[in-house]
Design a protein around this motif. Structure first.
Motif, PDB file in Angstrom:
ATOM      1  N   ASP A  12      31.669  32.397  55.072  1.00 14.18           N
ATOM      2  CA  ASP A  12      30.634  33.163  55.775  1.00 14.18           C
ATOM      3  C   ASP A  12      31.187  34.510  56.238  1.00 14.18           C
ATOM      4  O   ASP A  12      30.522  35.538  56.107  1.00 14.18           O
ATOM      5  CB  ASP A  12      30.124  32.382  56.988  1.00 14.18           C
ATOM      6  N   ARG A  13      32.405  34.478  56.759  1.00 16.41           N
ATOM      7  CA  ARG A  13      33.018  35.729  57.237  1.00 16.41           C
ATOM      8  C   ARG A  13      33.305  36.680  56.086  1.00 16.41           C
ATOM      9  O   ARG A  13      33.123  37.887  56.208  1.00 16.41           O
ATOM     10  CB  ARG A  13      34.307  35.405  58.004  1.00 16.41           C
ATOM     11  N   ALA A  14      33.767  36.116  54.958  1.00 18.34           N
ATOM     12  CA  ALA A  14      34.043  36.951  53.792  1.00 18.34           C
ATOM     13  C   ALA A  14      32.768  37.622  53.288  1.00 18.34           C
ATOM     14  O   ALA A  14      32.754  38.823  52.985  1.00 18.34           O
ATOM     15  CB  ALA A  14      34.678  36.109  52.683  1.00 18.34           C
ATOM     16  N   PHE A  15      31.669  36.858  53.213  1.00 19.06           N
ATOM     17  CA  PHE A  15      30.397  37.436  52.787  1.00 19.06           C
ATOM     18  C   PHE A  15      29.934  38.507  53.766  1.00 19.06           C
ATOM     19  O   PHE A  15      29.382  39.539  53.366  1.00 19.06           O
ATOM     20  CB  PHE A  15      29.325  36.348  52.655  1.00 19.06           C
ATOM     21  N   ALA A  16      30.148  38.253  55.052  1.00 19.34           N
ATOM     22  CA  ALA A  16      29.749  39.233  56.065  1.00 19.34           C
ATOM     23  C   ALA A  16      30.528  40.532  55.886  1.00 19.34           C
ATOM     24  O   ALA A  16      29.962  41.633  56.020  1.00 19.34           O
ATOM     25  CB  ALA A  16      29.973  38.657  57.462  1.00 19.34           C
ATOM     26  N   ILE A  17      31.813  40.416  55.579  1.00 21.25           N
ATOM     27  CA  ILE A  17      32.643  41.617  55.367  1.00 21.25           C
ATOM     28  C   ILE A  17      32.160  42.391  54.144  1.00 21.25           C
ATOM     29  O   ILE A  17      31.980  43.611  54.193  1.00 21.25           O
ATOM     30  CB  ILE A  17      34.125  41.225  55.220  1.00 21.25           C
ATOM     31  N   VAL A  18      31.927  41.673  53.050  1.00 21.94           N
ATOM     32  CA  VAL A  18      31.454  42.335  51.830  1.00 21.94           C
ATOM     33  C   VAL A  18      30.121  43.036  52.095  1.00 21.94           C
ATOM     34  O   VAL A  18      29.918  44.191  51.699  1.00 21.94           O
ATOM     35  CB  VAL A  18      31.311  41.317  50.683  1.00 21.94           C
ATOM     36  N   GLY A  19      29.214  42.333  52.771  1.00 19.17           N
ATOM     37  CA  GLY A  19      27.913  42.927  53.071  1.00 19.17           C
ATOM     38  C   GLY A  19      28.029  44.155  53.959  1.00 19.17           C
ATOM     39  O   GLY A  19      27.336  45.158  53.745  1.00 19.17           O
ATOM     40  N   GLY A  49      42.246  41.305  52.694  1.00 19.14           N
ATOM     41  CA  GLY A  49      43.293  41.194  51.688  1.00 19.14           C
ATOM     42  C   GLY A  49      42.907  40.252  50.561  1.00 19.14           C
ATOM     43  O   GLY A  49      43.137  40.541  49.382  1.00 19.14           O
ATOM     44  N   ASN A  50      42.307  39.110  50.934  1.00 20.54           N
ATOM     45  CA  ASN A  50      41.853  38.151  49.919  1.00 20.54           C
ATOM     46  C   ASN A  50      40.774  38.759  49.028  1.00 20.54           C
ATOM     47  O   ASN A  50      40.768  38.570  47.810  1.00 20.54           O
ATOM     48  CB  ASN A  50      41.324  36.884  50.586  1.00 20.54           C
ATOM     49  N   LEU A  51      39.846  39.491  49.647  1.00 17.66           N
ATOM     50  CA  LEU A  51      38.763  40.117  48.887  1.00 17.66           C
ATOM     51  C   LEU A  51      39.297  41.223  47.985  1.00 17.66           C
ATOM     52  O   LEU A  51      38.820  41.406  46.857  1.00 17.66           O
ATOM     53  CB  LEU A  51      37.705  40.668  49.845  1.00 17.66           C
ATOM     54  N   GLU A  52      40.317  41.931  48.463  1.00 15.97           N
ATOM     55  CA  GLU A  52      40.920  42.984  47.657  1.00 15.97           C
ATOM     56  C   GLU A  52      41.633  42.392  46.439  1.00 15.97           C
ATOM     57  O   GLU A  52      41.537  42.923  45.323  1.00 15.97           O
ATOM     58  CB  GLU A  52      41.907  43.798  48.492  1.00 15.97           C
ATOM     59  N   GLU A  53      42.330  41.278  46.632  1.00 14.88           N
ATOM     60  CA  GLU A  53      43.027  40.618  45.526  1.00 14.88           C
ATOM     61  C   GLU A  53      42.059  40.216  44.422  1.00 14.88           C
ATOM     62  O   GLU A  53      42.405  40.214  43.239  1.00 14.88           O
ATOM     63  CB  GLU A  53      43.766  39.375  46.034  1.00 14.88           C
ATOM     64  N   LEU A  57      36.712  44.075  47.036  1.00 17.62           N
ATOM     65  CA  LEU A  57      36.891  45.286  47.833  1.00 17.62           C
ATOM     66  C   LEU A  57      38.075  46.045  47.254  1.00 17.62           C
ATOM     67  O   LEU A  57      38.937  45.452  46.605  1.00 17.62           O
ATOM     68  CB  LEU A  57      37.163  44.952  49.309  1.00 17.62           C
ATOM     69  N   GLN A  58      38.127  47.344  47.513  1.00 23.48           N
ATOM     70  CA  GLN A  58      39.291  48.131  47.097  1.00 23.48           C
ATOM     71  C   GLN A  58      39.453  49.308  48.032  1.00 23.48           C
ATOM     72  O   GLN A  58      38.493  49.748  48.671  1.00 23.48           O
ATOM     73  CB  GLN A  58      39.125  48.608  45.652  1.00 23.48           C
ATOM     74  N   LYS A  59      40.679  49.793  48.123  1.00 16.83           N
ATOM     75  CA  LYS A  59      40.944  50.958  48.964  1.00 16.83           C
ATOM     76  C   LYS A  59      40.371  52.204  48.305  1.00 16.83           C
ATOM     77  O   LYS A  59      40.462  52.382  47.092  1.00 16.83           O
ATOM     78  CB  LYS A  59      42.450  51.136  49.186  1.00 16.83           C
ATOM     79  N   LYS A  64      43.567  54.202  53.308  1.00 22.20           N
ATOM     80  CA  LYS A  64      43.719  52.795  53.646  1.00 22.20           C
ATOM     81  C   LYS A  64      42.376  52.172  54.015  1.00 22.20           C
ATOM     82  O   LYS A  64      42.313  51.015  54.431  1.00 22.20           O
ATOM     83  CB  LYS A  64      44.703  52.645  54.822  1.00 22.20           C
ATOM     84  N   ARG A  65      41.321  52.945  53.874  1.00 17.99           N
ATOM     85  CA  ARG A  65      39.969  52.451  54.157  1.00 17.99           C
ATOM     86  C   ARG A  65      39.383  51.810  52.901  1.00 17.99           C
ATOM     87  O   ARG A  65      39.821  52.088  51.782  1.00 17.99           O
ATOM     88  CB  ARG A  65      39.071  53.593  54.652  1.00 17.99           C
ATOM     89  N   TYR A  66      38.356  50.982  53.100  1.00 23.22           N
ATOM     90  CA  TYR A  66      37.856  50.155  52.008  1.00 23.22           C
ATOM     91  C   TYR A  66      36.435  50.517  51.584  1.00 23.22           C
ATOM     92  O   TYR A  66      35.602  50.930  52.390  1.00 23.22           O
ATOM     93  CB  TYR A  66      37.902  48.671  52.408  1.00 23.22           C
ATOM     94  N   VAL A  67      36.206  50.317  50.273  1.00 25.40           N
ATOM     95  CA  VAL A  67      34.882  50.414  49.678  1.00 25.40           C
ATOM     96  C   VAL A  67      34.696  49.172  48.811  1.00 25.40           C
ATOM     97  O   VAL A  67      35.625  48.372  48.640  1.00 25.40           O
ATOM     98  CB  VAL A  67      34.744  51.691  48.816  1.00 25.40           C
ATOM     99  N   VAL A  68      33.501  49.001  48.247  1.00 25.96           N
ATOM    100  CA  VAL A  68      33.288  47.842  47.375  1.00 25.96           C
ATOM    101  C   VAL A  68      34.158  47.981  46.130  1.00 25.96           C
ATOM    102  O   VAL A  68      34.397  49.085  45.634  1.00 25.96           O
ATOM    103  CB  VAL A  68      31.805  47.694  46.977  1.00 25.96           C
ATOM    104  N   GLY A  69      34.615  46.846  45.606  1.00 25.37           N
ATOM    105  CA  GLY A  69      35.512  46.844  44.457  1.00 25.37           C
ATOM    106  C   GLY A  69      34.785  46.812  43.127  1.00 25.37           C
ATOM    107  O   GLY A  69      33.595  46.481  43.060  1.00 25.37           O
ATOM    108  N   ASN A  70      35.505  47.119  42.069  1.00 26.09           N
ATOM    109  CA  ASN A  70      34.911  47.150  40.737  1.00 26.09           C
ATOM    110  C   ASN A  70      34.355  45.797  40.307  1.00 26.09           C
ATOM    111  O   ASN A  70      33.324  45.719  39.628  1.00 26.09           O
ATOM    112  CB  ASN A  70      35.943  47.637  39.710  1.00 26.09           C
ATOM    113  N   GLN A  71      35.043  44.716  40.685  1.00 25.76           N
ATOM    114  CA  GLN A  71      34.561  43.392  40.315  1.00 25.76           C
ATOM    115  C   GLN A  71      33.216  43.100  40.975  1.00 25.76           C
ATOM    116  O   GLN A  71      32.340  42.471  40.371  1.00 25.76           O
ATOM    117  CB  GLN A  71      35.582  42.320  40.705  1.00 25.76           C
ATOM    118  N   LEU A  72      33.052  43.564  42.210  1.00 25.72           N
ATOM    119  CA  LEU A  72      31.777  43.348  42.909  1.00 25.72           C
ATOM    120  C   LEU A  72      30.674  44.165  42.254  1.00 25.72           C
ATOM    121  O   LEU A  72      29.547  43.685  42.093  1.00 25.72           O
ATOM    122  CB  LEU A  72      31.914  43.724  44.383  1.00 25.72           C
TER     123      LEU A  72
END
Length: 265
Positions: A12-19, A49-53, A57-59, A64-72
């Motif tokens: 739930d927390r991971a989805f909240a972060i992505v959203g 970190g898990n989402l980036e792996e 998400l990606q920097k 050092k700030r984050y945006v949505v990643g290519n996989q997403l």
């Protein structure tokens, strides 16, 4: 005894972060994410970190700030494509193609490339044919122009200057400043058209398909030989395309069972 579903687990927390990251207009720090979602900072760092792996998400470049990643981005495009490939939504596409009498297609942007997820051809094929799964460049397609025009000004210019503006025909726009002017016009108008910019002898136009909160989901377009319809005459297709896009926007979030109800009504 039935236990209520968990709403504060790691997933739930991971989805909240992505959203939350997806809703931002610019890159965001882990501290800001933690603060916005009331998460302990170490927890936010671990989940990010898990989402980036996993490429979700990606920097941001040089940050050092984050945006949505290519996989997403890729996953979201596949989800949108699957959502459009239902009976009732294909019927909307078939109907508007029949009204216009030309090929109509639905395109999304994936990894800065236009990918077509559905199409209907009602006349004998001539010139350009966009079939599901095929891809095309941003800078010489109506869908690409709509996508880029809706970006914030700085992001729009940055993307423009990073693209390889390949010249496909004598009409392809390969100067970034000229292209940015076209994108400004597209943004004001709300729809886009192309004048033999990808394939000689083929013109086209497209309108956005948006979510209830006006976010771009996909684009609905038409491609037609210039021998049948001139570049100036494309404007007459726009009202029909906009009507169909509004219907697609209404149905995109509905379930398949609701689709069948609409189909049989």
């Amino acid at each position: 005894m039935v236990r209520p579903p968990k709403t504060d687990g790691p997933l739930d927390r991971a989805f909240a972060i992505v959203g939350h990251v997806a809703n931002q207009a610019k890159a965001i720090s882990v501290a800001a994410i933690a603060n916005a979602l009331s998460l302990p900072l170490p927890t936010a760092h671990r989940l990010v970190g898990n989402l980036e792996e996993r490429g979700l998400l990606q920097k941001a470049l040089g940050s050092k700030r984050y945006v949505v990643g290519n996989q997403l981005v890729t996953l979201s495009a596949k989800v949108i494509g699957a959502a459009f490939r239902t009976a009732s939504r294909h019927a909307v596409l078939r109907t508007v193609a029949g009204e216009i009498g030309e090929q109509c297609e639905i395109g999304v942007v994936r990894d800065n490339v236009v990918t077509y997820v559905d199409s209907v051809r009602v006349s004998q094929p001539q010139g350009l044919q966009f079939n599901p799964g095929e891809a095309a460049p941003l800078h010489c397609t109506s869908t690409g122009k709509i996508y880029m025009s809706r970006l914030p000004a700085r992001a729009r210019e940055k993307l423009c200057r990073s693209l390889a503006l390949t010249k496909y025909t004598e009409n392809t726009i390969v100067d970034c400043d000229t292209f940015l002017t076209v994108l400004d016009e597209t943004r004001r108008r709300g729809w886009a058209k192309t004048n033999e910019e990808y394939v000689k002898g083929v013109v086209g136009c497209a309108v956005p398909i948006v979510s209830p909160d006006r976010e771009l989901i996909a684009c609905l377009g038409v491609s037609v030989p210039v021998a049948r319809v001139s570049f100036a005459e494309l404007d007459r297709f726009i009202p029909r395309l906009q009507k169909a896009a509004a219907l697609l926007s209404e149905t995109i979030l509905q379930t398949d069972s609701e689709d069948e109800t609409l189909k049989d009504a």
